[in-house]
Every structure is written in structure tokens, then in C-alpha cells.
Design a protein around this motif. Structure first.
Motif: not given
Length: 238
Positions: A173-183
Motif C-alpha cells: 500500500x506504500x511505495x518508496x524510491x528505488x534503492x539507488x535513489x535518495x529515500x
């Protein structure tokens, strides 16, 4: 150990090996019962050090004896006191531990959530990822490696700990930035207020671990500190 000022967030690191016999005197009745229910000595050490460190740090901030600091852990689903810790009248707090790393966070910048995870070589990364990640997240990080999986996991869990939802809310239900990107928090179904408020940070538990921090606010500073010295020397006036 620096004073926590308004707008700041401090992360304190400890190790289960920092456990001292006097730490048990800081535990509440419920925490002692929880300790006794744990079969493995390493699990008891993690739980004890985390609880003792939280009271030592909160006591310093409040100007109270550590044993007098009230920590509430009410669970919304049952009567067992194992929920999100709160310190009445004190800063926002969060606790996480895995392996040999224990994190205790104090925040005067808003509700906070911390997560640290030790990488498990035997874990079925792709199988768990399909249950925890969105299709967009899987696509953005393909092929997903172990570090990438734990980066996603700690970021998401830190968000759910900051909101107090915990794992009662599905990670998809939540989506975060990709690991190579800033959180960064991109999506939280039905909770645009959380997306607007969340500030996310990568923290550094050490080799073999991943860690993330979410503050529902805009911290003026996020700093990391070692707490082993504080844990070794018995606090006065327990």
C-alpha cells in the motif's frame, strides 16, 4: 552526548554485548515478563539493552531518573504491551534491533520510525519481494539484489513505524524510491497527508545491515551516535 534540541532527531546505536546486570533494574514489569518469555540469550540481551537505552536517553532529556521514565507500549489489537513505544511528556521515540545492532531514536521534529535489518543469506528475496513491493518498485530495481530488497524493506517499515500502523498495513500500500535513489515516500494509499509530511533518511548500522529513518516533519538535523559508553556505566540513582 549532545542535548536534543527542537527540530532535531538523534539516532543512538548499541550492541547486545553492551548489556549489564543493572540494565534489568530499568525494565518495567511488562518488559521483564517479555524478557523472560524469550528463550534465546541473544534475544533477551537485545530486548533488555533496547529498553534500558530508551529510558537512559529519555531520562537525560526529561531530567528524570531512568527508572522513573514511563514508557507506554499499548497495542491497538490486544492487551499485550508490545506496541509502538511512547514517552508521555517526552520526545517522539522509535526502537529497532536486528542481529548485533540496536537503534533507539529520539525526535523533536515529529513522529519517527526507525528500522534496521540484518541481511539473511538464506532468505527467499524474490518470494518476499513479490509480497512487499509494488510492480513499479520491482520494475525499477530489476534485477533485485539482496541489498536492494533490504533497502526497500527498511524504508517501508520505517514509514509504517512512524505512522504507528506497523505491519497491520500491507507494504504494497506504500511505495518508496528505488534503492539507488535518495529515500523518499512516493505513495501511501489513502494517506496523502503522510506522503506530504514524510522526510526519509538512510542510516548506517554497518556492514551486513540496512537501516532507514522516517520523520513526519522536517528535521533541522539527523545525527547518529554510539551509546555503548552510556550503557557501560551504571546510572546514578536508579
Amino acid at each position: 552526548m549532545s542535548l536534543l534540541l527542537p527540530g532535531q532527531c538523534h539516532v543512538y546505536w548499541a550492541d547486545p554485548a553492551d548489556e549489564q546486570p543493572w540494565h534489568q533494574r530499568l525494565l518495567s514489569e511488562g518488559e521483564r515478563a517479555r524478557r523472560e518469555s524469550l528463550r534465546r540469550p541473544e534475544d533477551r540481551a537485545r530486548q533488555t539493552v533496547a529498553a534500558a537505552l530508551l529510558r537512559l536517553l529519555a531520562g537525560r532529556h526529561l531530567g528524570e531518573k531512568p527508572a522513573a521514565v514511563r514508557v507506554e507500549r499499548a497495542c491497538t489489537d490486544c492487551a499485550v504491551p508490545h506496541g509502538r513505544p511512547t514517552v508521555p511528556g517526552g520526545p517522539d521515540v522509535s526502537v529497532s534491533h536486528s542481529g548485533d545492532r540496536i537503534a533507539v531514536v529520539l525526535s523533536l521534529a515529529g513522529p519517527v520510525g526507525v528500522d534496521v535489518e540484518q541481511a539473511q543469506p538464506q532468505r527467499d528475496i524474490l518470494g518476499v519481494a513479490r509480497l512487499a513491493l509494488s510492480e513499479a518498485e520491482l520494475a525499477a530495481s530489476a534485477p533485485l539484489d539482496r541489498d536492494g530488497f533490504y533497502t526497500y524493506w527498511t524504508r517501508k517499515e520505517s514509514v509504517l513505524k512512524a505512522t504507528g500502523d506497523g505491519l497491520r498495513v500491507a507494504m504494497t500500500k506504500i511505495e518508496v524510491s528505488a534503492p539507488v535513489q535518495a529515500p523518499r515516500l512516493h505513495r501511501f494509499d489513502g494517506r496523502p497527508d503522510v506522503v506530504a509530511a514524510a522526510s526519509m533518511f538512510t542510516i548506517t548500522p554497518g556492514a551486513g545491515y540496512q537501516g532507514a529513518l522516517t520523520v513526519l516533519g522536517t528535521p533541522s538535523a539527523v545525527t547518529e551516535h554510539e551509546a555503548s559508553e552510556l550503557l557501560r556505566h551504571q546510572a546514578e540513582g536508579l
